[in-house]
Scaffold this motif. Structure first.
Motif, short mmCIF file in Angstrom:
data_model
loop_
_atom_site.label_atom_id
_atom_site.label_comp_id
_atom_site.label_asym_id
_atom_site.label_seq_id
_atom_site.Cartn_x
_atom_site.Cartn_y
_atom_site.Cartn_z
N ALA A 98 0.54 -1.28 0.20
CA ALA A 98 0.42 -0.23 0.37
C ALA A 98 0.92 0.87 -0.12
N ALA A 99 2.06 0.99 0.75
CA ALA A 99 2.36 2.24 0.43
C ALA A 99 3.33 2.85 -0.50
N TRP A 100 3.97 1.60 -0.92
CA TRP A 100 4.46 1.69 -2.06
C TRP A 100 3.56 1.89 -3.15
N MET A 101 2.29 1.76 -2.85
CA MET A 101 1.55 2.55 -4.73
C MET A 101 1.34 4.04 -3.77
N VAL A 102 1.36 4.29 -2.80
CA VAL A 102 1.57 5.69 -2.50
C VAL A 102 2.60 6.34 -3.37
N ARG A 104 5.13 5.20 -5.28
CA ARG A 104 5.10 5.62 -6.76
C ARG A 104 4.38 6.39 -7.80
N LYS A 105 3.06 6.23 -7.31
CA LYS A 105 2.14 7.38 -7.74
C LYS A 105 2.33 8.78 -7.29
N PHE A 106 2.72 9.53 -6.05
CA PHE A 106 2.92 11.01 -6.00
C PHE A 106 4.63 11.05 -5.39
N HIS A 107 5.71 9.52 -6.25
CA HIS A 107 6.96 10.64 -6.31
C HIS A 107 7.55 11.74 -6.31
N ARG A 108 6.73 12.43 -7.81
CA ARG A 108 7.45 14.03 -7.38
C ARG A 108 7.27 14.12 -6.06
N GLU A 109 5.88 14.39 -6.01
CA GLU A 109 5.54 15.22 -4.44
C GLU A 109 6.49 14.78 -3.50
N ALA A 110 6.71 13.55 -3.63
CA ALA A 110 7.54 13.10 -2.04
C ALA A 110 9.12 13.72 -2.86
N GLY A 111 9.61 14.02 -3.78
CA GLY A 111 10.81 14.93 -3.90
C GLY A 111 11.40 13.83 -4.42
N PHE A 112 11.29 12.70 -5.62
CA PHE A 112 12.06 11.77 -6.69
C PHE A 112 11.48 12.45 -8.04
N LYS A 113 12.73 12.90 -7.96
CA LYS A 113 12.29 12.87 -9.60
C LYS A 113 12.27 12.26 -10.89
N VAL A 115 10.89 7.36 -10.58
CA VAL A 115 10.24 6.42 -9.79
C VAL A 115 10.88 5.69 -8.63
N PRO A 116 11.27 6.12 -7.33
CA PRO A 116 12.62 5.41 -6.89
C PRO A 116 12.58 3.98 -7.53
N GLU A 117 13.97 3.14 -7.07
CA GLU A 117 13.91 2.12 -7.74
C GLU A 117 13.99 1.94 -6.34
N LEU A 118 12.73 -0.15 -5.71
CA LEU A 118 12.42 -0.06 -4.62
C LEU A 118 13.61 -1.86 -4.61
N VAL A 119 14.25 -1.51 -3.47
CA VAL A 119 15.49 -2.63 -3.34
C VAL A 119 14.55 -3.73 -2.45
N SER A 120 14.61 -4.75 -2.28
CA SER A 120 14.25 -5.80 -1.64
C SER A 120 14.57 -6.38 -0.59
N ASN A 196 18.73 5.95 -5.81
CA ASN A 196 17.30 7.17 -6.16
C ASN A 196 16.84 5.82 -5.60
N GLN A 197 17.01 5.06 -5.12
CA GLN A 197 16.65 3.83 -4.00
C GLN A 197 15.77 3.88 -2.85
N VAL A 198 14.97 2.79 -2.33
CA VAL A 198 14.27 2.76 -1.10
C VAL A 198 14.02 1.55 -1.29
N ASP A 199 14.05 1.03 0.30
CA ASP A 199 13.79 -0.33 1.07
C ASP A 199 12.27 -0.43 1.88
N PHE A 200 12.11 -0.99 1.79
CA PHE A 200 10.40 -1.36 2.50
C PHE A 200 10.59 -0.16 3.96
N GLY A 201 11.16 -0.29 4.67
CA GLY A 201 11.12 0.85 5.47
C GLY A 201 10.95 2.27 5.01
N ASP A 202 11.67 2.79 4.28
CA ASP A 202 11.42 4.30 4.04
C ASP A 202 9.99 4.20 2.97
N LEU A 203 9.37 3.66 2.47
CA LEU A 203 8.23 3.35 1.52
C LEU A 203 7.17 3.80 2.78
#
Length: 700
Positions: A98-102, A104-113, A115-120, A196-203
């Motif tokens: 659910a957090a990843w959906m938010v 990914r959809k609003f990555h620019r509003e979150a400050g990402f140029k 969509v960040p890469e999600l590292v598993s 430009n990476q995020v992990d699950f905690g960052d999400l």
């Protein structure tokens, strides 16, 4: 707003018990469903979603159902679609999805140029970070443990600056000093930002910040998910709770389902207090599901006696069944025979091996259980699919041992094994302080050495053959007995279950160093017992065999040391009575009566595997606690006349609490003693190893 069976929605209530009907048909107000073991929580959750949609309270596409595993989310999704195809648009997913959906959809509003890469997995980043801060080299197990520590930091919501103090208070044991772990967290965060990476905690943190600071984004997310339902809420950590609360925004369309008796994941950051806070919230409607559709009446009787009355109404059952049994054995050889006999009896009673399980506290215990079953031709299947002899650390030792045994087949097998393990960095006399992968691998090698001394032929060739038999033992098929840890068994069930290692040091764990930790072990015991539907057995042996502590493990050095029954045994009146009156072999039943602290938090237990003189297998008598009559173990207990902090009263208790409060306010980076260590200090004047040199030692 009640719903009767004759209402237009009666079909959604068919087959439900009265409490389930109440939960499914409750109005659209904040709802807390306290769902006991086997009480049909998933059925209630699915039917409640269907009811909300059927009543017109919400559209299916505006419902978010949150689970903690992908498997559970898919189960809810499938059940909804089977119940009514119109429910397919419901969003059923994990909280991270659910957090990843938010994000990914609003990555620019979150400050990402972009969509960040999600590292598993952050393990590669942690390995790089260790090199960057000059904290290496570190073993693979240490890197994994450090990654877990950073995940705990994020789940608990601590910044690197706040981490040292919080970790010290929580008695964390990472492979590096707290300050170095905090430095590592900064290095890993910097690397992710640069790439430009995020992990699950960052999400969770990024999505939560968006919802709390960007009203436009928050409005769109809340309009999309107007109703939020959370499964297994007792497993929620603070970071997840903040994200879900930000979606809810104080609204009434909120349902959580959980069981405070099954909060067993605090080591991952889950906070038992979150569910308790929901239950206490005056704005919430609280409904208890107290009828178990899984466990028989006798099994629940024992489980309820162990868990006590601190968690709300007891779960009940109307299912008749056989009385559980307590397998009280003289030694491990007798225990192995009794355990296998029990499995075979259940099989003769119509329960196939595939519907039976042996559960235990520690991963390393599987070595003993697998050997026990293999030697008696009982097929088994490890939970998770990895048998003891397939673990990398075990394979590494055995590969070298087999080569050495071929070169010198008449050598002393256990001594050769110990020499090889030592050459690979295993020091039997110095267990790692951490409780993660490093400790698990150390425990595996120690278990391998302890297993070696049970072979009939202790030559190198004989021991190699002994291990080969275990390697070729029947496991991995669907027809075998399931074996695994209690944590791995969470959410599963079998017709028959043996809880193996029902002794102090195993259950509760020797690592449980505080009242809260022992209480979590009590909940873990409850989870283990309630995995059984029809048959339950608790297995305890009075004497355990361990190998020598040096490089030689000859049979003459094998020691049999006494262990006491789990303190949870004494919560079950029939077991307590049998321990007080029954003799097994040469040893008379003996055990410590549990002490329940006046603060209602749990119970202390003395250090397990205490080396004491044994005469004819009888545990020696010791002083008794003046409150609970339990054995006094240690100088502090003998000086106090009380077995631990849980039995203190009056002025002694007030003094202890005063010093505990002082410890809680220590500055970051200063490690406080454990509650047991503080208890010993107060009554003996002997400081613990982590007591600051410039601080006076308190006394009672």
């Amino acid at each position: 707003m009640g719903v009767s069976y004759d209402s237009p929605f009666g079909a959604l209530l068919a087959g439900l018990d009265p409490e389930q009907v109440q939960a499914v048909s409750a109005p659209s107000t904040p709802l807390v469903v306290v769902a006991g073991a086997g009480s049909g929580k998933t059925t209630v959750l699915v039917r409640r979603i269907a009811m909300l949609v059927a009543r017109g309270d919400v559209s299916a596409r505006n419902v978010l159902a949150v689970s903690h595993t992908t498997k559970a989310a898919k189960e809810i999704k499938n059940r909804l679609s089977s119940l009514d195809p119109s429910l397919a648009p419901v969003s059923s997913m994990t909280v991270h999805a659910a957090a990843w959906m938010v994000v990914r959809k609003f990555h620019r509003e979150a400050g990402f140029k972009d969509v960040p890469e999600l590292v598993s997995s952050i393990v590669p980043l942690v390995r790089e970070g260790i090199r960057a801060i000059g904290a290496g080299p570190r073993t693979g197990a240490e890197v994994i443990d450090l990654a877990s520590e950073l995940e705990w930091m994020a789940a608990s919501g601590f910044s690197p600056d706040a981490y040292p103090g919080a970790a010290s208070k929580a008695l964390r044991t990472p492979p590096l000093p707290f300050s170095t772990v905090a430095e590592l967290a900064v290095a890993v965060a910097t690397a992710k930002q640069e790439r430009n990476q995020v992990d699950f905690g960052d999400l969770l943190s990024v999505a939560t910040r968006l919802l709390l600071t960007n009203q436009e984004v928050a409005g769109k997310v809340r309009a999309g998910w107007r109703v939020v339902l959370v499964d297994e809420f007792q497993d929620t950590d603070p970071a997840q709770a903040r994200f879900l609360s930000a979606i809810r925004n104080g609204g009434p369309h909120w349902t959580v389902v959980g069981d405070p008796r099954q909060t067993i994941y605090s080591f991952k950051g889950a906070d038992p207090g979150l569910l308790r806070a929901q239950i206490r919230d005056k704005a919430s409607t609280v409904i208890h599901l107290t009828r178990s559709w899984r466990c028989s009446k006798p099994i629940l009787a024992w489980a309820n006696q162990v868990i006590g009355g601190s968690y709300g109404p007891a779960v009940r059952s109307e299912i008749d069944g056989a009385d559980p049994v307590f397998l009280d054995s003289k030694d491990e050889e007798m225990e192995a025979g009794r355990v296998v006999d029990q499995l075979r009896q259940w099989r003769s009673a119509g329960v196939p091996y595939s519907r039976q399980a042996i559960l235990f506290r520690f991963n390393a215990t599987s070595a003993k259980v697998e050997a026990m079953l293999a030697a008696r031709n009982v097929p088994f299947q490890p939970l998770g699919g990895v048998a003891f002899f397939e673990r990398p650390e075990v394979v590494s030792v055995l590969d070298r041992f087999n080569s050495a045994a071929m070169a010198d087949p008449d050598a002393d097998g256990p001594a050769l094994l110990a020499e090889i393990a030592q050459g690979l960095g295993f020091d039997r006399s110095s267990p790692p302080a951490s409780h993660g992968q490093v400790r698990m691998r150390w425990e595996s090698v120690r278990a391998l050495e302890d297993l070696a001394v049970t072979a009939d032929d202790l030559s190198a060739a004989g021991l190699a053959g002994f291990f080969e038999e275990r390697l070729s033992s029947p496991h991995g098929g669907d027809s075998g007995v399931s074996i695994g840890t209690i944590h791995a068994a969470k959410g599963l069930e079998w017709d028959a279950v043996i809880v193996y290692g029902f002794a102090e040091g195993s259950l509760p764990s020797v690592h449980a160093k505080s009242v809260a930790m022992v209480e979590e072990e009590r909940r873990l015991c409850y989870v283990a017992m309630t995995r059984a539907r029809k048959f339950l057995a608790l297995s305890y042996t009075r004497l355990v065999s361990i190998g020598g502590s040096d490089s030689s493990l000859a049979r003459s050095q094998v020691r049999k040391i006494p262990q006491r029954p789990s303190l949870f045994s004494f919560s079950i009146p029939s077991v307590k009575a049998s321990l007080s009156s029954t003799k097994t072999g040469q040893g008379r039943a003996s055990g410590r009566t549990p002490s329940r602290p006046s603060r209602g938090q749990g119970a202390y237990r003395p250090k397990t595997h205490e080396t004491v003189p044994v005469s004819k297998g009888v545990l020696p008598e010791a002083g008794r606690c003046s409150k609970c009559q339990g054995r006094l173990s240690g100088d502090g207990a003998r000086a106090a006349g009380r077995c631990g902090p849980g039995c203190l009263e009056g002025a002694q208790l007030a003094r202890f609490d005063e010093e505990m409060n002082k410890c809680a306010s220590l500055p970051p980076g200063v490690r406080a003693p454990s509650e047991r260590a503080l208890f010993n200090m107060l009554f003996t004047g002997k400081p613990s190893s982590d007591w600051p040199a410039d601080r006076p030692v308190p006394r009672i």
